[in-house]
Structure formats: structure tokens, C-alpha cells
Design a protein around this motif. Structure first.
Motif, short mmCIF file in Angstrom:
data_model
loop_
_atom_site.label_atom_id
_atom_site.label_comp_id
_atom_site.label_asym_id
_atom_site.label_seq_id
_atom_site.Cartn_x
_atom_site.Cartn_y
_atom_site.Cartn_z
N GLU A 93 -1.39 -8.59 -7.43
CA GLU A 93 0.28 -8.34 -6.83
C GLU A 93 0.44 -8.91 -5.63
O GLU A 93 -0.60 -9.08 -4.94
CB GLU A 93 0.38 -6.67 -7.00
N LYS A 95 1.10 -7.47 -2.72
CA LYS A 95 0.45 -6.68 -1.75
C LYS A 95 -1.03 -7.32 -1.40
O LYS A 95 -1.57 -7.46 -0.25
CB LYS A 95 0.27 -5.27 -2.20
N ASP A 98 -0.73 -10.80 0.17
CA ASP A 98 -0.24 -10.71 1.59
C ASP A 98 -1.80 -10.31 2.43
O ASP A 98 -1.85 -10.40 3.63
CB ASP A 98 0.68 -9.77 1.78
N THR A 199 14.64 -8.51 0.63
CA THR A 199 13.60 -8.35 -0.17
C THR A 199 13.19 -7.32 -1.15
O THR A 199 13.78 -6.35 -0.84
CB THR A 199 12.19 -8.68 0.80
N THR A 200 12.11 -7.43 -1.81
CA THR A 200 11.81 -6.43 -2.87
C THR A 200 10.42 -6.13 -2.62
O THR A 200 9.77 -6.86 -2.16
CB THR A 200 12.24 -6.72 -4.22
N LYS A 201 9.94 -5.06 -3.30
CA LYS A 201 8.33 -4.95 -3.47
C LYS A 201 7.66 -6.12 -3.98
O LYS A 201 6.26 -6.12 -3.89
CB LYS A 201 8.07 -3.69 -4.22
N TYR A 202 8.06 -6.89 -4.72
CA TYR A 202 7.70 -8.04 -5.68
C TYR A 202 7.67 -9.40 -4.69
O TYR A 202 6.97 -10.23 -5.02
CB TYR A 202 8.31 -8.17 -6.83
N HIS A 203 8.36 -9.38 -3.52
CA HIS A 203 8.24 -10.54 -2.67
C HIS A 203 6.89 -10.53 -1.73
O HIS A 203 6.37 -9.53 -1.34
CB HIS A 203 9.41 -10.37 -1.64
N ARG A 204 6.35 -11.80 -1.58
CA ARG A 204 5.11 -11.94 -0.63
C ARG A 204 5.48 -12.06 0.76
O ARG A 204 6.05 -13.26 1.36
CB ARG A 204 4.27 -13.25 -1.16
N MET A 205 5.40 -11.09 1.43
CA MET A 205 5.81 -11.05 2.82
C MET A 205 5.08 -11.73 3.82
O MET A 205 5.54 -12.17 4.89
CB MET A 205 6.02 -9.56 3.20
#
Length: 218
Positions: A93, A95, A98, A199-205
Motif C-alpha cells: 500500500e 503508506k 511512503d 488527495t486520497t488515502k490511496y495517493h503516494r504522498m
């Protein structure tokens, strides 16, 4: 073009593809190939697959997944799963990406796939030029290995199709990004949606999601 000529072209393409792919790199019977998909995406997991092929493995049209149409990849997926000795797929995922960076995440995903194979492989061939040992199993990295070896090509097809299915699923949750079409890659459409919706929880910050800024304000 006449039907006869078209048939000759198809036969030529088939022969060319199959002669390009070698069956095995090492002398070990239990050799696995592994590859990943989604490394350059802005959203979604990095997905890896690993496969062990039987000695009698044959599969028409098998090649590097990037060289195949979506229709052919979907056709090959169940055939690969049916014919191989063993296969596994892993999603890591955003997270985790990142936290450890995309290179380490890609390697970790491939390692996890290899670790899930039954029987345990005695040798690993990896697409690319970076890998880290797992369980003391010898390995070789092969640049463009997915266009050179059958097992890596098969792994590339599984990684790509399973990741595409994942992106289709989360598209239903966030349809404004059109992940069903762009699969999370940095298309203009995807980046325009990030500008508009955030952004969403699925984006790679940890990624540069928009070219005009180094980091999004959260």
C-alpha cells in the motif's frame, strides 16, 4: 492485405515472441521469476508477482505485459495460474511506499511473493537491476527480464492484471480520478483531478503529485 498475408504476419509475430523468451536462467529446476507493476504511479499499490514454471510450460503470446493488450493479458492470466507450479501476488500500500520509498517497496513486494511460493524456489530471477536476498536463495537481476524469460514475463502479466483489478475496485470509491482508465499513473487527467479534489488515502504522498509543487499542503 489478403487473409493469407495477414496469417503469415501473425505466425511471424508468434514465432518472434516465443523465440525471444528463454525458459530458464539457472540449472535449478525450481527457479522462480518475479516482477512488479505500478512503480511509477501516483496512487495505488505497487504490486508484485512470482511464479515457478513446470518443465513442459508453453503459452502462446506470452511476453512482457507492457507489450500486450489488456485483452490478451486478461486471456493469459487464468492460463498462467492454471499451468504454473506455483504463483503468488502481493500488493504493498501507499503508506508503506511512503515509509520506505518506492524502490524498497518494489523489492519488498517481490520478496514477499517469493516467500509465499510453495514449493520454495531454489533460484530467483528478477526483472530489473536491484534486489535483496531472501531466505538465502541465490538470485540474478536481469534488465528487461520480462522480455527475455518466460517466468518473469508470466509474473509481469499477473502483477499487471492483479493491480489493474485493484485500481478498478478503488475507482468505484473515488471515480473522479478515473483510476479505471489511468490506473493511477500521472496522466494530465489524474493530475487535474488532484488539483480539483485534493488527495486520497490511496495517493503516494512522498511522490511529486503535481509538477508545479514539491509537496502538497495537507
Amino acid at each position: 492485405m489478403h487473409n493469407y498475408a495477414k496469417g503469415c504476419v501473425k505466425i511471424y509475430i508468434f514465432i518472434k515472441i516465443n523465440f525471444m523468451l528463454k525458459f530458464r536462467y539457472s540449472d535449478f529446476e525450481l527457479e522462480c521469476g518475479t516482477d512488479e507493476a505500478g512503480r511509477g504511479c501516483l496512487a495505488g499499490p505497487v504490486t508484485a508477482a512470482a511464479v515457478i514454471l513446470p518443465d513442459n510450460f508453453e503459452l502462446d503470446l506470452l511476453n512482457d505485459s507492457k507489450q500486450l493488450s489488456e485483452k490478451i493479458r486478461e486471456k493469459l492470466k487464468p492460463l498462467i495460474e492454471e499451468k504454473v507450479v506455483s504463483f503468488s501476488v502481493t500488493h504493498l500500500e501507499p503508506k508503506i511506499i511512503d515509509e520506505i520509498n518506492i524502490l524498497n517497496a518494489s523489492i519488498k513486494a517481490m520478496q514477499e511473493c517469493v516467500g509465499k511460493l510453495n514449493p520454495t524456489p531454489l533460484y530467483i530471477i528478477v526483472d530489473g537491476n536491484r534486489f535483496k536476498p531472501i531466505n538465502g536463495i541465490p538470485h540474478t537481476t536481469i534488465v528487461k527480464g520480462d522480455s527475455k524469460y518466460m517466468s518473469i514475463a508470466a509474473a509481469s502479466v499477473l502483477a499487471k492484471t492483479y493491480r489493474d483489478e485493484y485500481m478498478d475496485k478503488i475507482h468505484e470509491e473515488f471515480p473522479m480520478y478515473n483510476w479505471k482508465q489511468n490506473k493511477g499513473y500521472p496522466t494530465k487527467e489524474h493530475r487535474d483531478a488532484i488539483r480539483k479534489y485534493g488527495t486520497t488515502k490511496y495517493h503516494r504522498m512522498s511522490f511529486r503529485l503535481l509538477p508545479e509543487q514539491l509537496k502538497l499542503d495537507l
